[in-house]
Design a protein around this motif. Structure first.
Motif, PDB file in Angstrom:
ATOM      1  N   LEU A  92       5.098  10.024  -6.590  1.00 18.47           N
ATOM      2  CA  LEU A  92       6.417  10.357  -7.505  1.00 18.47           C
ATOM      3  C   LEU A  92       6.029  10.677  -8.839  1.00 18.47           C
ATOM      4  CD1 LEU A  92       9.379  10.259  -7.075  1.00 18.47           C
ATOM      5  CD2 LEU A  92       9.331   7.860  -7.812  1.00 18.47           C
ATOM      6  N   ILE A  93       4.995   9.838  -9.330  1.00 16.33           N
ATOM      7  CA  ILE A  93       4.665  10.040 -10.719  1.00 16.33           C
ATOM      8  C   ILE A  93       3.752  11.455 -10.827  1.00 16.33           C
ATOM      9  CG2 ILE A  93       3.271   9.314 -12.592  1.00 16.33           C
ATOM     10  CD1 ILE A  93       4.045   6.390 -11.693  1.00 16.33           C
ATOM     11  N   ALA A  94       2.743  11.695  -9.992  1.00 12.41           N
ATOM     12  CA  ALA A  94       2.079  12.871 -10.036  1.00 12.41           C
ATOM     13  C   ALA A  94       2.847  13.902  -9.786  1.00 12.41           C
ATOM     14  CB  ALA A  94       0.924  12.888  -9.081  1.00 12.41           C
ATOM     15  N   LEU A  95       3.536  14.190  -8.738  1.00 11.63           N
ATOM     16  CA  LEU A  95       4.142  15.569  -8.228  1.00 11.63           C
ATOM     17  C   LEU A  95       5.731  15.590  -8.876  1.00 11.63           C
ATOM     18  CD1 LEU A  95       3.113  15.718  -4.486  1.00 11.63           C
ATOM     19  CD2 LEU A  95       2.203  17.104  -6.570  1.00 11.63           C
ATOM     20  N   GLY A  96       6.278  14.311  -9.026  1.00  7.59           N
ATOM     21  CA  GLY A  96       7.690  14.352  -9.370  1.00  7.59           C
ATOM     22  C   GLY A  96       7.616  14.572 -10.927  1.00  7.59           C
ATOM     23  N   GLN A  97       6.612  14.152 -11.539  1.00 10.34           N
ATOM     24  CA  GLN A  97       6.570  14.176 -13.304  1.00 10.34           C
ATOM     25  C   GLN A  97       7.622  13.396 -13.694  1.00 10.34           C
ATOM     26  OE1 GLN A  97       3.905  16.100 -15.067  1.00 10.34           O
ATOM     27  NE2 GLN A  97       2.944  15.766 -13.120  1.00 10.34           N
ATOM     28  N   LEU A 117       0.678  -1.249  -0.177  1.00 15.63           N
ATOM     29  CA  LEU A 117      -0.023   0.068   0.029  1.00 15.63           C
ATOM     30  C   LEU A 117       0.902   1.279  -0.030  1.00 15.63           C
ATOM     31  CD1 LEU A 117      -2.724   1.308   0.326  1.00 15.63           C
ATOM     32  CD2 LEU A 117      -2.381   1.274   2.599  1.00 15.63           C
ATOM     33  N   TRP A 118       1.772   1.283   1.067  1.00 11.01           N
ATOM     34  CA  TRP A 118       2.451   2.528   0.918  1.00 11.01           C
ATOM     35  C   TRP A 118       3.721   2.888  -0.164  1.00 11.01           C
ATOM     36  CZ3 TRP A 118       0.172   6.111   3.844  1.00 11.01           C
ATOM     37  CH2 TRP A 118      -0.266   5.533   4.746  1.00 11.01           C
ATOM     38  N   ASP A 119       4.161   1.594  -0.855  1.00 16.24           N
ATOM     39  CA  ASP A 119       4.699   1.798  -1.944  1.00 16.24           C
ATOM     40  C   ASP A 119       4.022   2.246  -3.088  1.00 16.24           C
ATOM     41  OD1 ASP A 119       6.861   0.776  -0.666  1.00 16.24           O
ATOM     42  OD2 ASP A 119       6.653  -1.306  -0.876  1.00 16.24           O
ATOM     43  N   GLY A 120       2.813   1.772  -3.112  1.00 17.76           N
ATOM     44  CA  GLY A 120       1.976   2.184  -4.214  1.00 17.76           C
ATOM     45  C   GLY A 120       1.434   3.619  -3.849  1.00 17.76           C
ATOM     46  N   VAL A 121       1.312   4.297  -2.793  1.00 18.99           N
ATOM     47  CA  VAL A 121       0.968   5.809  -2.421  1.00 18.99           C
ATOM     48  C   VAL A 121       2.380   6.395  -2.722  1.00 18.99           C
ATOM     49  CG1 VAL A 121       0.548   7.361  -0.633  1.00 18.99           C
ATOM     50  CG2 VAL A 121      -0.657   5.282  -0.778  1.00 18.99           C
ATOM     51  N   PHE A 122       3.432   5.967  -2.512  1.00 18.34           N
ATOM     52  CA  PHE A 122       4.690   6.462  -2.760  1.00 18.34           C
ATOM     53  C   PHE A 122       5.008   6.888  -4.223  1.00 18.34           C
ATOM     54  CE2 PHE A 122       9.242   6.929  -3.729  1.00 18.34           C
ATOM     55  CZ  PHE A 122       9.627   7.887  -2.978  1.00 18.34           C
ATOM     56  N   ARG A 123       4.537   5.776  -5.142  1.00 15.71           N
ATOM     57  CA  ARG A 123       4.707   5.719  -6.570  1.00 15.71           C
ATOM     58  C   ARG A 123       3.654   6.782  -7.046  1.00 15.71           C
ATOM     59  NH1 ARG A 123       4.028   0.387  -9.813  1.00 15.71           N
ATOM     60  NH2 ARG A 123       4.166   1.097 -12.027  1.00 15.71           N
TER      61      ARG A 123
END
Length: 88
Positions: free
Chosen positions: A53-58, A44-50
């Motif tokens: 990372l994709i949304a804010l880190g682009q 769960l937390w790996d998915g939230v971090f991902r």
């Protein structure tokens, strides 16, 4: 008991809108049921971090070197605009 025509029209339109919403939700539910179960090995937390990372880190847009600098500038501009609008 005299009911105005506007009220009758409103009730009919309201019931029509509710029935339209109901049948579309049933249709969408049946479409979603067609999908297969997700075999996800990510926690769960790996998915939230991902997601962050994709949304804010682009990260996905920076794979293309030509468009990445323009996109990064536009993205930073939107962030500045969002922060300035939130402060006002």
């Amino acid at each position: 008991m005299d009911i105005p025509v506007k009220n009758i029209l409103f009730i009919l339109l309201f019931l029509g809108a509710i029935s339209f919403l109901y049948f579309n939700l049933i249709r969408l539910y049946n479409i979603v049921k067609l999908g297969k179960p997700l075999n996800n090995k990510i926690g769960l937390w790996d998915g939230v971090f991902r997601i962050f990372l994709i949304a804010l880190g682009q990260t996905k847009i920076f794979r293309d070197k030509d468009a990445s600098s323009i996109h990064a500038g536009i993205f930073c501009g939107f962030l500045v605009f969002l922060i300035s609008a939130a402060e006002s």
